[in-house]
Design an enzyme around this catalytic site. Structure first.
Site, short mmCIF file in Angstrom:
data_model
loop_
_atom_site.label_atom_id
_atom_site.label_comp_id
_atom_site.label_asym_id
_atom_site.label_seq_id
_atom_site.Cartn_x
_atom_site.Cartn_y
_atom_site.Cartn_z
N LYS A 185 0.85 -1.19 0.00
CA LYS A 185 0.00 0.00 0.00
C LYS A 185 0.89 1.25 0.00
O LYS A 185 2.10 1.15 0.22
CB LYS A 185 -0.93 -0.02 1.22
CG LYS A 185 -0.21 -0.07 2.55
CD LYS A 185 -1.19 -0.21 3.70
CE LYS A 185 -0.44 -0.32 5.01
NZ LYS A 185 -1.25 0.04 6.16
N ARG A 193 -9.69 0.15 15.18
CA ARG A 193 -9.61 1.01 13.98
C ARG A 193 -10.78 0.64 13.08
O ARG A 193 -11.74 1.37 12.98
CB ARG A 193 -8.25 0.82 13.30
CG ARG A 193 -8.04 1.67 12.08
CD ARG A 193 -6.61 1.68 11.59
NE ARG A 193 -6.12 0.39 11.11
CZ ARG A 193 -4.95 0.19 10.54
NH1 ARG A 193 -4.10 1.21 10.41
NH2 ARG A 193 -4.57 -1.00 10.13
N TYR A 247 15.89 30.90 5.57
CA TYR A 247 14.74 31.63 6.09
C TYR A 247 14.83 31.81 7.60
O TYR A 247 15.13 30.86 8.32
CB TYR A 247 13.44 30.88 5.79
CG TYR A 247 13.03 30.91 4.34
CD1 TYR A 247 12.92 32.11 3.64
CD2 TYR A 247 12.72 29.73 3.67
CE1 TYR A 247 12.53 32.14 2.31
CE2 TYR A 247 12.32 29.75 2.34
CZ TYR A 247 12.23 30.96 1.66
OH TYR A 247 11.84 30.97 0.35
N MET A 265 11.49 24.83 0.64
CA MET A 265 10.60 23.93 -0.12
C MET A 265 11.38 23.05 -1.10
O MET A 265 11.08 21.87 -1.27
CB MET A 265 9.54 24.75 -0.86
CG MET A 265 8.47 23.88 -1.49
SD MET A 265 7.26 24.80 -2.45
CE MET A 265 6.37 25.67 -1.20
#
Ligand SMILES: Cc1ncc(COP(=O)(O)O)c(C=O)c1O
Length: 383
Positions: A48, A144, A272, A320
């Site tokens: 998956k 779940r 940044y 990013m």
């Protein structure tokens, strides 16, 4: 002989130019599948989430070639994609088919998991009299999804009345990664009780299954007829100290190349927020990998990469698309190889290390490598 193949995912014309790549070693997948093969049970390779970020189709094929007999997916769409790729092995969808997907899922020959009366009715309607084997999931304590054990007999009787065949009965562990946790034993007992009560009613599913990687490695009593292995087939251990973990080969290696180098005087601040300040003159290398590639911004404070076989600290905020690395006085040049995950010389940065640095699970680190990073498949002729 090494064979490599670049698989285009998103933005094909751009990714071909990019030095950032995840290399997936299919020989490692085959090795891990063989190393983990349980003595008596079959193996389901859980692919998956695009094979935990490694590529569901190539990993699925490698696992099947090495002896796995089933594939496991979370979504109907994931199963259909594997079928479209030409994979014919049994594929179990580990959650109930969503409303409206039953026709497509059965048409693709996916094996259904069922655990609600509504799900059962929808499936029976879509089966329209065809004999379909279903796997009933029992909630033995993880809470779940899954059927209340107290309803198992009634549910199985309903399924049979609707013409469905109970091919499998399964459960999932909540604490198998915590070695020795008694809750795993309790879940096993609850599962065994359901199996016994079904047997008492003459129902003997062909496949009982429960074990994920950690349980398969640590709790042989959980093997039953199939073990469902995810993380370990990728060469990663779900917990420290699991028997057999040392024999696994990590399949994923994440690399890039230095894109820019600058020498900066002491006192300069970087990236940044200007949070990283140089105490003295240093060489700063820029690497074209960022959080949009799935390299967590949380590594801004703590991460390291390998350049020239040495660990180097990330200088300031991961942006990013790029990150900066403090290389001190070492000679570093544009085009030098950078390893974000994997081995370089004697040093290695593991997925487990990245996970522990940012306080998450190894699962998340590999699943997070984004589609923007091309996967390159490396294979070796069968050892
Ligand atoms: C139902 C189920 N079975 C098996 C697995 C495989 O688990 P692991 O990756 O720990 O082997 C998963 C993964 O989360 C799962 O959800």
């Amino acid at each position: 002989m090494a064979r490599t193949e670049l698989v285009r995912t998103l933005l094909p014309p751009v990714t071909d130019f990019r030095p950032t790549v995840c290399t997936v070693d299919l020989a490692a997948i085959r090795h891990n599948v063989r190393a983990l093969a349980p003595p008596r049970a079959q193996m389901m390779a859980v692919v998956k989430a695009n094979g935990y970020g490694h590529g569901a189709e190539p990993v699925g094929r490698a696992a099947l070639a090495a002896g796995a007999t089933w594939l496991g997916v979370a979504l109907v769409e994931e199963g259909i994609r594997l079928r479209d790729a030409g994979i014919g092995a049994p594929i179990l969808v580990l959650t109930q088919f969503p409303p409206g997907s039953e026709g497509a899922a059965l048409g693709a020959g996916l094996t259904p998991t069922v655990y609600t009366s509504e799900g059962l009715a929808r499936l029976a309607a879509a089966a329209a009299g065809r004999s379909i084997g279903v796997h009933v999931k029992i909630d033995t304590g993880m809470h779940r999804v899954g059927l209340d054990p107290a309803r198992a007999l009634e549910f199985v009787a309903d399924a049979t009345r609707m013409g469905l065949e109970i091919e499998g009965l399964w459960t999932h562990f909540a604490t198998s990664e915590e070695l020795g946790d008694p809750f795993t034993g309790l879940q096993l007992e609850r599962f065994a009780d359901v199996v016994a009560s079904l047997r008492g009613a003459g129902v003997r599913p062909r496949y009982l299954h429960a074990a994920n990687s950690a349980a398969a490695m640590a709790v042989p009593a959980s093997h039953f007829d199939i073990v469902r292995l995810g993380l370990a087939i990728y060469g990663l251990s779900p917990a420290a100290g699991l028997p057999g973990a040392d024999a696994l080969w990590p399949a994923m290696r994440w690399t890039s190349k230095v894109a820019a180098v600058r020498r900066l005087p002491g006192g300069e601040r970087i990236s940044y927020g200007l949070r990283y300040r140089l105490d003295r003159a240093s060489t700063i290398a820029t690497v074209p990998v960022g959080y949009a590639d799935g390299y967590s911004r949380l590594l801004s404070e703590t991460g390291e990469v390998l350049i020239g076989g040495r660990r180097r600290r990330i200088a300031g905020t991961v942006t990013m698309d790029q990150l900066m690395v403090d290389c001190g006085d070492d000679p570093v040049a544009e085009g030098n190889d950078v390893v974000l995950m994997g081995r370089q010389g004697d040093e290695e940065i593991t997925a487990e290390e990245l996970a522990s640095r940012i306080g998450t699970a190894t699962y998340e680190v590999v699943c997070q490598v984004s589609e923007r990073v091309p996967r390159r498949y490396e294979d070796r002729d069968a050892e």
